[in-house]
Design a protein around this motif. Structure first.
Motif, PDB file in Angstrom:
ATOM      1  N   ARG A 168     -22.561  -1.336   5.520  1.00  0.00           N
ATOM      2  CA  ARG A 168     -22.204  -2.577   6.204  1.00  0.00           C
ATOM      3  C   ARG A 168     -23.206  -3.647   5.773  1.00  0.00           C
ATOM      4  O   ARG A 168     -24.401  -3.398   5.672  1.00  0.00           O
ATOM      5  N   ASP A 185     -22.027 -10.998   4.827  1.00  0.00           N
ATOM      6  CA  ASP A 185     -21.635 -11.827   3.698  1.00  0.00           C
ATOM      7  C   ASP A 185     -21.527 -13.266   4.172  1.00  0.00           C
ATOM      8  O   ASP A 185     -20.827 -13.555   5.132  1.00  0.00           O
ATOM      9  N   ARG A 197     -19.134  -7.225   6.837  1.00  0.00           N
ATOM     10  CA  ARG A 197     -18.160  -6.476   6.052  1.00  0.00           C
ATOM     11  C   ARG A 197     -18.621  -5.035   5.903  1.00  0.00           C
ATOM     12  O   ARG A 197     -19.804  -4.735   5.986  1.00  0.00           O
ATOM     13  N   GLY A 208     -16.565 -10.942  -1.295  1.00  0.00           N
ATOM     14  CA  GLY A 208     -16.677  -9.952  -0.231  1.00  0.00           C
ATOM     15  C   GLY A 208     -16.341  -8.537  -0.638  1.00  0.00           C
ATOM     16  O   GLY A 208     -16.224  -7.665   0.214  1.00  0.00           O
TER      17      GLY A 208
END
Length: 198
Positions: free
Chosen positions: A96, A99, A108, A132
């Motif tokens: 994790r 971003d 994310r 991302g």
């Protein structure tokens, strides 16, 4: 039966002699032009190919951004092959990271390969493509240089081979025409050779 040895004389097409035909001189110029063109085309194409490869590598490296990710968990069984039992030096893990795009921070998650010794909660370095998504790390400087050299060399060899093949085709065409002309001349002269004088 005695073996006939052919004498090879370098540059015979360039020297004046009574057996040299006009087509021999043309062939000599074609061979010379093909080799010069192959050399020039190889160098030019190699430089262009290497620059294109360098541009592609630079663009690929520039499009990847490092982020600090937190390891959430590893995928069970990802460190060992089920069939052979071989252990891998990397395991698939869920990570994790935060971003930041357009001034907004978004959390994310994604999958990446990590060492099996990394524990959940540890921070790892990940690479994103700016949209991302997790991507593989950028190539190292040595890998980039290898790609550039291989691309330049491959393009140079292809260009040189193409120029030599074109020269060979033109030379074969000149040889074919010379052989046809020789056949016509032989038909004209050869009919007189069979007569004997009385």
């Amino acid at each position: 039966m005695r073996k006939v040895r052919r004498a090879k004389v370098l540059g015979w097409r360039w020297r004046r002699n009574p057996l040299r035909r006009r087509s021999d001189v043309v062939e000599a110029w074609i061979v010379l032009a093909a080799w010069v063109l192959a050399a020039v085309a190889s160098v030019a194409a190699g430089i262009v190919g290497a620059r294109a490869a360098q541009h592609a590598v630079d663009g690929d490296r520039a499009g990847r951004r490092p982020v600090t990710a937190v390891l959430v968990k590893t995928v069970p069984g990802s460190g060992r092959d089920v069939v052979t039992g071989v252990r891998y030096d990397r395991v698939v893990a869920t990570v994790r990271w935060t971003d930041v795009q357009g001034g907004r921070a978004m959390v994310r998650t994604g999958f990446m390969n990590v060492k099996p010794t990394v524990k959940p909660g540890s921070t790892v370095r990940a690479w994103t493509n700016g949209h991302g998504r997790l991507v593989s790390p950028p190539v190292t400087a040595a890998e980039a240089a290898t790609r550039v050299v291989l691309a330049g060399t491959g393009v140079a060899l292809a260009a040189g081979a193409t120029a030599l093949a074109a020269g060979c085709l033109v030379r074969l065409r000149v040889q074919r025409r010379a052989t046809e002309r020789w056949g016509v001349e032989w038909d004209q002269v050869g009919r007189h050779w069979g007569h004997t004088t009385g």
